[in-house]
Design a protein around this motif. Structure first.
Motif, PDB file in Angstrom:
ATOM      1  N   ILE A 190       0.836  -1.202   0.000  1.00  0.00           N
ATOM      2  CA  ILE A 190       0.000   0.000   0.000  1.00  0.00           C
ATOM      3  C   ILE A 190       0.868   1.248   0.000  1.00  0.00           C
ATOM      4  CG2 ILE A 190      -1.525   1.372   1.490  1.00  0.00           C
ATOM      5  CD1 ILE A 190      -3.009  -1.203   2.178  1.00  0.00           C
ATOM      6  N   LEU A 191       1.922   1.250   0.801  1.00  0.00           N
ATOM      7  CA  LEU A 191       2.827   2.398   0.846  1.00  0.00           C
ATOM      8  C   LEU A 191       3.513   2.599  -0.508  1.00  0.00           C
ATOM      9  CD1 LEU A 191       4.361   4.631   2.372  1.00  0.00           C
ATOM     10  CD2 LEU A 191       5.996   2.878   3.115  1.00  0.00           C
ATOM     11  N   LEU A 192       4.008   1.519  -1.098  1.00  0.00           N
ATOM     12  CA  LEU A 192       4.720   1.625  -2.372  1.00  0.00           C
ATOM     13  C   LEU A 192       3.776   2.040  -3.504  1.00  0.00           C
ATOM     14  CD1 LEU A 192       7.063  -1.518  -2.220  1.00  0.00           C
ATOM     15  CD2 LEU A 192       7.579   0.843  -1.598  1.00  0.00           C
ATOM     16  N   ALA A 193       2.581   1.450  -3.529  1.00  0.00           N
ATOM     17  CA  ALA A 193       1.627   1.803  -4.578  1.00  0.00           C
ATOM     18  C   ALA A 193       1.196   3.264  -4.457  1.00  0.00           C
ATOM     19  CB  ALA A 193       0.407   0.885  -4.517  1.00  0.00           C
ATOM     20  N   SER A 194       1.000   3.758  -3.227  1.00  0.00           N
ATOM     21  CA  SER A 194       0.620   5.156  -3.026  1.00  0.00           C
ATOM     22  C   SER A 194       1.731   6.096  -3.484  1.00  0.00           C
ATOM     23  CB  SER A 194       0.295   5.408  -1.554  1.00  0.00           C
ATOM     24  OG  SER A 194      -0.775   4.593  -1.120  1.00  0.00           O
ATOM     25  N   MET A 195       2.967   5.695  -3.247  1.00  0.00           N
ATOM     26  CA  MET A 195       4.089   6.498  -3.731  1.00  0.00           C
ATOM     27  C   MET A 195       4.094   6.546  -5.254  1.00  0.00           C
ATOM     28  SD  MET A 195       8.140   6.046  -2.945  1.00  0.00           S
ATOM     29  CE  MET A 195       9.288   7.358  -3.359  1.00  0.00           C
ATOM     30  N   TYR A 196       3.746   5.434  -5.874  1.00  0.00           N
ATOM     31  CA  TYR A 196       3.664   5.369  -7.329  1.00  0.00           C
ATOM     32  C   TYR A 196       2.620   6.346  -7.856  1.00  0.00           C
ATOM     33  CZ  TYR A 196       3.009   3.171 -11.945  1.00  0.00           C
ATOM     34  OH  TYR A 196       2.914   2.924 -13.279  1.00  0.00           O
ATOM     35  N   TRP A 197       1.407   6.363  -7.229  1.00  0.00           N
ATOM     36  CA  TRP A 197       0.375   7.305  -7.691  1.00  0.00           C
ATOM     37  C   TRP A 197       0.866   8.743  -7.536  1.00  0.00           C
ATOM     38  CZ3 TRP A 197      -1.048   3.259  -9.542  1.00  0.00           C
ATOM     39  CH2 TRP A 197      -1.674   2.198  -8.909  1.00  0.00           C
ATOM     40  N   GLY A 198       1.492   9.034  -6.399  1.00  0.00           N
ATOM     41  CA  GLY A 198       1.976  10.393  -6.171  1.00  0.00           C
ATOM     42  C   GLY A 198       3.020  10.809  -7.181  1.00  0.00           C
ATOM     43  N   ALA A 199       3.908   9.880  -7.570  1.00  0.00           N
ATOM     44  CA  ALA A 199       4.940  10.195  -8.559  1.00  0.00           C
ATOM     45  C   ALA A 199       4.328  10.506  -9.914  1.00  0.00           C
ATOM     46  CB  ALA A 199       5.920   9.028  -8.676  1.00  0.00           C
ATOM     47  N   LEU A 200       3.269   9.774 -10.288  1.00  0.00           N
ATOM     48  CA  LEU A 200       2.601  10.050 -11.548  1.00  0.00           C
ATOM     49  C   LEU A 200       1.962  11.442 -11.528  1.00  0.00           C
ATOM     50  CD1 LEU A 200       0.864   6.622 -12.329  1.00  0.00           C
ATOM     51  CD2 LEU A 200       2.900   7.581 -13.409  1.00  0.00           C
ATOM     52  N   PHE A 201       1.355  11.810 -10.394  1.00  0.00           N
ATOM     53  CA  PHE A 201       0.788  13.147 -10.269  1.00  0.00           C
ATOM     54  C   PHE A 201       1.882  14.212 -10.310  1.00  0.00           C
ATOM     55  CE2 PHE A 201      -2.948  11.081  -8.098  1.00  0.00           C
ATOM     56  CZ  PHE A 201      -3.904  11.547  -8.962  1.00  0.00           C
ATOM     57  N   GLY A 202       2.966  13.983  -9.565  1.00  0.00           N
ATOM     58  CA  GLY A 202       4.025  14.980  -9.473  1.00  0.00           C
ATOM     59  C   GLY A 202       4.728  15.227 -10.784  1.00  0.00           C
ATOM     60  N   GLY A 203       4.853  14.187 -11.618  1.00  0.00           N
ATOM     61  CA  GLY A 203       5.522  14.363 -12.900  1.00  0.00           C
ATOM     62  C   GLY A 203       4.813  15.347 -13.801  1.00  0.00           C
ATOM     63  N   SER A 204       3.505  15.504 -13.615  1.00  0.00           N
ATOM     64  CA  SER A 204       2.742  16.436 -14.442  1.00  0.00           C
ATOM     65  C   SER A 204       3.006  17.883 -14.044  1.00  0.00           C
ATOM     66  CB  SER A 204       1.246  16.147 -14.309  1.00  0.00           C
ATOM     67  OG  SER A 204       0.971  14.788 -14.535  1.00  0.00           O
ATOM     68  N   THR A 205       3.366  18.114 -12.801  1.00  0.00           N
ATOM     69  CA  THR A 205       3.500  19.482 -12.291  1.00  0.00           C
ATOM     70  C   THR A 205       4.597  20.242 -13.007  1.00  0.00           C
ATOM     71  OG1 THR A 205       2.734  18.715 -10.131  1.00  0.00           O
ATOM     72  CG2 THR A 205       3.846  20.856 -10.221  1.00  0.00           C
ATOM     73  N   THR A 206       5.807  19.686 -13.029  1.00  0.00           N
ATOM     74  CA  THR A 206       6.911  20.391 -13.698  1.00  0.00           C
ATOM     75  C   THR A 206       6.741  20.374 -15.207  1.00  0.00           C
ATOM     76  OG1 THR A 206       8.176  18.329 -13.525  1.00  0.00           O
ATOM     77  CG2 THR A 206       8.600  20.024 -11.867  1.00  0.00           C
ATOM     78  N   SER A 207       6.044  19.368 -15.749  1.00  0.00           N
ATOM     79  CA  SER A 207       5.782  19.343 -17.190  1.00  0.00           C
ATOM     80  C   SER A 207       4.963  20.556 -17.603  1.00  0.00           C
ATOM     81  CB  SER A 207       5.036  18.068 -17.574  1.00  0.00           C
ATOM     82  OG  SER A 207       5.809  16.928 -17.322  1.00  0.00           O
ATOM     83  N   ILE A 208       3.961  20.875 -16.814  1.00  0.00           N
ATOM     84  CA  ILE A 208       3.058  21.976 -17.151  1.00  0.00           C
ATOM     85  C   ILE A 208       3.677  23.330 -16.826  1.00  0.00           C
ATOM     86  CG2 ILE A 208       0.864  23.043 -16.477  1.00  0.00           C
ATOM     87  CD1 ILE A 208      -0.267  20.190 -16.206  1.00  0.00           C
ATOM     88  N   LEU A 209       4.310  23.444 -15.678  1.00  0.00           N
ATOM     89  CA  LEU A 209       4.797  24.753 -15.242  1.00  0.00           C
ATOM     90  C   LEU A 209       6.101  25.165 -15.903  1.00  0.00           C
ATOM     91  CD1 LEU A 209       4.041  24.680 -11.409  1.00  0.00           C
ATOM     92  CD2 LEU A 209       2.627  25.539 -13.278  1.00  0.00           C
ATOM     93  N   PHE A 210       7.017  24.198 -16.103  1.00  0.00           N
ATOM     94  CA  PHE A 210       8.360  24.563 -16.574  1.00  0.00           C
ATOM     95  C   PHE A 210       8.818  23.791 -17.805  1.00  0.00           C
ATOM     96  CE2 PHE A 210       8.478  24.988 -11.833  1.00  0.00           C
ATOM     97  CZ  PHE A 210       8.326  26.364 -11.823  1.00  0.00           C
ATOM     98  N   ASN A 211       7.919  22.980 -18.399  1.00  0.00           N
ATOM     99  CA  ASN A 211       8.276  22.196 -19.587  1.00  0.00           C
ATOM    100  C   ASN A 211       9.368  21.176 -19.293  1.00  0.00           C
ATOM    101  OD1 ASN A 211       7.533  21.752 -22.290  1.00  0.00           O
ATOM    102  ND2 ASN A 211       9.374  22.766 -23.031  1.00  0.00           N
TER     103      ASN A 211
END
Length: 501
Positions: free
Chosen positions: A62-83
């Motif tokens: 559960i801990l590892l899978a939750s980290m995986y979801w968070g990483a997928l969300f976080g990867g979008s942040t810098t993609s949108i804001l800073f390319n």
């Protein structure tokens, strides 16, 4: 009904306060991992596994899978804001996410990305819940010819239906395919395109390339324009998040289509990165005439994010049911299962139902927690656009180089990132598309291996790609996508000439 009763039992496990706390911690850690380019979900999960040895297997996963979801969300942040793609699967999000942020709509772009990501992940979990037996059987039908046909379809879609000229698209694809072949051929053992550099024996890292092409390439273009951020800062309004939520249902066709693509690419070893690119390309072709992608279209954000998360979620299914991971992160998690004394495969559902259904139930809960956490931080992330570019530019460049060095702790990768930064700048100036280059780098190695295996199976006969209904259908669609658009353009051009005469 049996699955439903198992799911209810799984919710009893997932909704324990201890497990909810683990989900929150995992998502927050994943956000940090996803925002830092070069680290990535597989590396983050690998670093976290040693801390789970003393935990119960269901708590650890559960801990590892939750980290995986968070990483997928976080990867979008810098993609949108800073390319700067934080995750390889976030590359396609940069094409329209960054232009939308430049227009002063960073909050809207992030909100659309996170809402659609949550929808895609939810669809993926529902598929795992309802179709686990059927999906596992379908995945077994895919052999080397079928995999090559899928990759060939992706290449043909970009050439025949892309917005750029076919010539420029083919040139970008060719360069990407060449880069994917650098290093040692795993079949023949021969060295290719290393030019005497020992550092290239293992090939060129995809993350180093995208950090250079998008992060440093964008910095060079901005410096040329006088260190000005090309676009206005986003207003810090949580109301914009609610407006994005109301806007999302209008794109229901894109959501459903992209979810289906993600489910397919997640169950078969296509992976989230290939799913996001394929979904973006199909959304581009399904758009109305005059709607230019790459200028900040909402569909250009919704399509890759939905497919990325549905594929990332469904990648857990073949790992659990067949013991065949279809993504790098799933492979790392499967290694964790063996360490905890669990053997992934068909018997896991019978021998460890509490573990399996506790994990599946936690996906529902962790997805909701993840969406709430990232939406709560949208105004904070959007506020970064209000920082003067002369201050934030050195920080972005530092993040790029740190991310490139983190990949393999090699100074040589820093030079490669700089080189591809120049390549990205030149491509932008000459209006060559970057998407086909990146797609070819992602799929080139896989396509080559699938083609080699297919040729071995068929003694060198290309008829293997039409040897059954599944592979034949995919190849026929690919050829149609490649040849029909230019044929229709020539036909329309001929009619216009006749009309003028």
């Amino acid at each position: 009904m049996e699955n439903f009763s198992y799911l209810l039992h799984g919710f009893e496990i997932a909704l324990q306060p201890y497990h909810i706390m683990l989900m929150v911690m995992g998502v927050l850690l994943g956000l940090v991992v996803g925002v830092l380019p070069g680290l990535g979900a597989p590396n983050g999960v690998s670093l976290l596994i040693p801390l789970t040895f003393s935990m119960e297997p269901v708590s650890a996963i559960i801990l590892l899978a939750s980290m995986y979801w968070g990483a997928l969300f976080g990867g979008s942040t810098t993609s949108i804001l800073f390319n700067i793609p934080g995750e390889p699967s976030s590359v396609a999000t940069t094409f329209d996410g960054y232009p939308m942020a430049q227009k002063g709509q960073g909050t809207r772009a992030l909100s659309l990305a996170f809402f659609s990501a949550g929808f895609g992940a939810l669809v993926g979990v529902i598929v795992i819940t309802l179709l686990s037996g059927w999906a596992a059987e379908f995945a077994l039908k895919f052999g080397a010819p079928e995999y090559f046909a899928v990759y060939f379809l992706a290449f043909c879609a970009f050439i025949g239906m892309g917005s750029s000229s076919p010539g420029k698209t083919i040139a970008a694809l060719t360069l990407g395919l060449a880069l994917s072949t650098v290093g040692m051929d795993t079949v023949t053992g021969t060295l290719r395109l290393t030019y005497g550099f020992d550092q290239l024996l293992g090939g060129i890292s995809f993350l180093v390339v995208v950090i250079g092409l998008f992060g440093l390439g964008e910095m060079l273009s901005t410096v040329e324009e006088g260190l000005r951020f090309r676009g206005s800062a986003s207003a810090i309004e949580f109301g914009e998040v609610l407006r994005a939520a109301r806007e999302l249902p209008r794109h229901w066709a894109t959501l459903l289509r992209s979810s289906a693509i993600g489910v397919w690419m997640g169950i078969t070893p296509g992976g989230p990165t290939a799913a996001s690119f394929m979904s973006y390309g199909i959304a581009q072709q399904a758009s109305k005439p005059g709607e230019r992608f790459g200028t900040g279209r909402p569909e250009g954000i919704i399509a890759p994010e939905t497919a990325d998360h549905s594929a990332g979620t469904c990648a857990m299914l073949p790992m659990l049911a067949l013991g065949v991971p279809s993504s790098a992160t799933a492979a790392v998690m499967m290694g964790g299962l063996t360490i905890w004394g669990l053997n992934p495969g068909p018997m896991l559902f019978q021998s460890q139902p509490s573990f399996v259904w506790g994990l599946i139930s936690s996906m529902y809960v962790a997805n909701v927690i993840g969406v709430i956490l990232v939406l709560a931080t949208v105004p904070l992330f959007a506020a970064l656009l209000r920082i003067p570019f002369s201050i934030i530019a050195p920080i972005i460049v530092s993040i790029c180089f740190v991310g490139a060095y983190t990949v393999s702790s090699a100074v040589f990768d820093l030079w490669l990132a700089l080189l591809f930064g120049i390549v990205g700048y030149v491509f932008n100036k000459l209006r060559y598309p970057l998407a086909p280059l990146v797609l070819a780098m992602v799929l080139g190695n896989k396509a080559e291996h699938a083609f080699q295996q297919s040729m071995i199976l068929s003694d060198g006969s290309l008829s293997v790609f039409f040897s059954n209904g599944l592979v034949g259908s995919i190849m026929t669609i690919a050829l149609a996508v490649l040849l029909l658009p230019p044929a229709l353009r020539l036909l329309r051009r001929g009619k216009s000439v006749e009309g003028a005469a």
